[in-house]
Design a protein around this motif. Sequence first.
Motif, PDB file in Angstrom:
ATOM      1  N   TYR A 261      23.482  21.364  44.765  1.00 33.95           N
ATOM      2  CA  TYR A 261      23.189  22.318  43.688  1.00 33.95           C
ATOM      3  C   TYR A 261      23.548  23.739  44.133  1.00 33.95           C
ATOM      4  O   TYR A 261      24.100  24.526  43.365  1.00 33.95           O
ATOM      5  CB  TYR A 261      21.708  22.221  43.313  1.00 33.95           C
ATOM      6  CG  TYR A 261      21.252  23.214  42.278  1.00 33.95           C
ATOM      7  CD1 TYR A 261      21.599  23.073  40.942  1.00 33.95           C
ATOM      8  CD2 TYR A 261      20.467  24.307  42.637  1.00 33.95           C
ATOM      9  CE1 TYR A 261      21.176  23.981  39.995  1.00 33.95           C
ATOM     10  CE2 TYR A 261      20.038  25.224  41.697  1.00 33.95           C
ATOM     11  CZ  TYR A 261      20.396  25.059  40.377  1.00 33.95           C
ATOM     12  OH  TYR A 261      19.981  25.972  39.438  1.00 33.95           O
ATOM     13  N   GLY A 262      23.235  24.062  45.388  1.00 38.15           N
ATOM     14  CA  GLY A 262      23.536  25.387  45.919  1.00 38.15           C
ATOM     15  C   GLY A 262      25.026  25.683  45.961  1.00 38.15           C
ATOM     16  O   GLY A 262      25.445  26.828  45.793  1.00 38.15           O
TER      17      GLY A 262
ATOM     18  N   PRO B 147      27.218  31.139  43.285  1.00 36.94           N
ATOM     19  CA  PRO B 147      27.895  32.098  44.170  1.00 36.94           C
ATOM     20  C   PRO B 147      26.907  33.031  44.888  1.00 36.94           C
ATOM     21  O   PRO B 147      25.753  33.163  44.508  1.00 36.94           O
ATOM     22  CB  PRO B 147      28.757  32.897  43.188  1.00 36.94           C
ATOM     23  CG  PRO B 147      27.964  32.888  41.920  1.00 36.94           C
ATOM     24  CD  PRO B 147      27.261  31.549  41.887  1.00 36.94           C
ATOM     25  N   GLY B 148      27.411  33.657  45.938  1.00 35.30           N
ATOM     26  CA  GLY B 148      26.725  34.765  46.595  1.00 35.30           C
ATOM     27  C   GLY B 148      25.382  34.453  47.211  1.00 35.30           C
ATOM     28  O   GLY B 148      25.152  33.415  47.804  1.00 35.30           O
TER      29      GLY B 148
ATOM     30  N   TYR C  38      23.104  31.155  49.205  1.00 30.47           N
ATOM     31  CA  TYR C  38      22.469  31.232  50.527  1.00 30.47           C
ATOM     32  C   TYR C  38      20.993  30.841  50.451  1.00 30.47           C
ATOM     33  O   TYR C  38      20.503  30.043  51.244  1.00 30.47           O
ATOM     34  CB  TYR C  38      22.623  32.652  51.089  1.00 30.47           C
ATOM     35  CG  TYR C  38      21.983  32.843  52.429  1.00 30.47           C
ATOM     36  CD1 TYR C  38      22.579  32.353  53.584  1.00 30.47           C
ATOM     37  CD2 TYR C  38      20.767  33.512  52.548  1.00 30.47           C
ATOM     38  CE1 TYR C  38      21.983  32.518  54.823  1.00 30.47           C
ATOM     39  CE2 TYR C  38      20.161  33.689  53.774  1.00 30.47           C
ATOM     40  CZ  TYR C  38      20.779  33.191  54.913  1.00 30.47           C
ATOM     41  OH  TYR C  38      20.174  33.359  56.135  1.00 30.47           O
ATOM     42  N   ALA C  39      20.291  31.372  49.461  1.00 30.72           N
ATOM     43  CA  ALA C  39      18.862  31.088  49.308  1.00 30.72           C
ATOM     44  C   ALA C  39      18.628  29.615  48.990  1.00 30.72           C
ATOM     45  O   ALA C  39      17.723  28.983  49.558  1.00 30.72           O
ATOM     46  CB  ALA C  39      18.265  31.973  48.211  1.00 30.72           C
ATOM     47  N   ILE C  40      19.429  29.058  48.112  1.00 25.96           N
ATOM     48  CA  ILE C  40      19.276  27.655  47.731  1.00 25.96           C
ATOM     49  C   ILE C  40      19.547  26.750  48.927  1.00 25.96           C
ATOM     50  O   ILE C  40      18.806  25.791  49.178  1.00 25.96           O
ATOM     51  CB  ILE C  40      20.199  27.304  46.538  1.00 25.96           C
ATOM     52  CG1 ILE C  40      19.747  28.059  45.283  1.00 25.96           C
ATOM     53  CG2 ILE C  40      20.223  25.799  46.292  1.00 25.96           C
ATOM     54  CD1 ILE C  40      20.735  28.018  44.139  1.00 25.96           C
ATOM     55  N   LYS C  41      20.580  27.061  49.693  1.00 23.72           N
ATOM     56  CA  LYS C  41      20.911  26.236  50.864  1.00 23.72           C
ATOM     57  C   LYS C  41      19.826  26.335  51.942  1.00 23.72           C
ATOM     58  O   LYS C  41      19.511  25.349  52.609  1.00 23.72           O
ATOM     59  CB  LYS C  41      22.270  26.626  51.425  1.00 23.72           C
ATOM     60  CG  LYS C  41      23.425  26.124  50.590  1.00 23.72           C
ATOM     61  CD  LYS C  41      24.744  26.466  51.254  1.00 23.72           C
ATOM     62  CE  LYS C  41      25.893  25.775  50.577  1.00 23.72           C
ATOM     63  NZ  LYS C  41      27.151  26.030  51.272  1.00 23.72           N
TER      64      LYS C  41
END
Length: 175
Positions: free
Chosen positions: A54-55, A59-60, A64-67
């Motif tokens: 999903y991450g 973008p951007g 990073y936060a999702i990963k």
Amino acid sequence: SSGINAEWPLRPGDDIERAIDDGVNTVKVLTRDQRCLPGGAATEIELAKQIMSYGEQHPGIEQYAIKKFAEAFEVFPKVLAENTGLRANEVLAMMYNAHSDAVSGINAGVDLEADNAAVVDAVERQIYDLFLTKYWGIKFAVNAATTVLVVDQIIMAKQAGGPKPRKGQADPDDD
């Protein structure tokens, strides 16, 4: 008397009492909700894989936060592996490899009985975790992390420095 109980950590009844308490609590939860999920950290790795995927679609900084959120789920198989004397990174790689097969690998969990790093089909071996335990554990962890982030944002948003001197009063350090 020094107040120190040398027998405290060694009471043999504690393990039995804890096991009985865990069993009773499991029955209580199952009377509310009978749903179970594959155990051995199979559910956590599948969540990590799905959230990571999903991450990739964002973008951007969102990506990073999702990963990073997805990576947090990797703690479970790592801890299971380390607590049984297995190499955590090896187990993690094997689990991701097994979970790459969306049909047969979805239930792959840490094989706690293996001498070396290995995965096992948790459903086939009847290794289950309670749905409600996972649900509330994840919910509370996310709430705690969100609270920390909100507090951090508040702190970062405040202007640096101490309190402003009041008007009309002399600074006592000027003397």
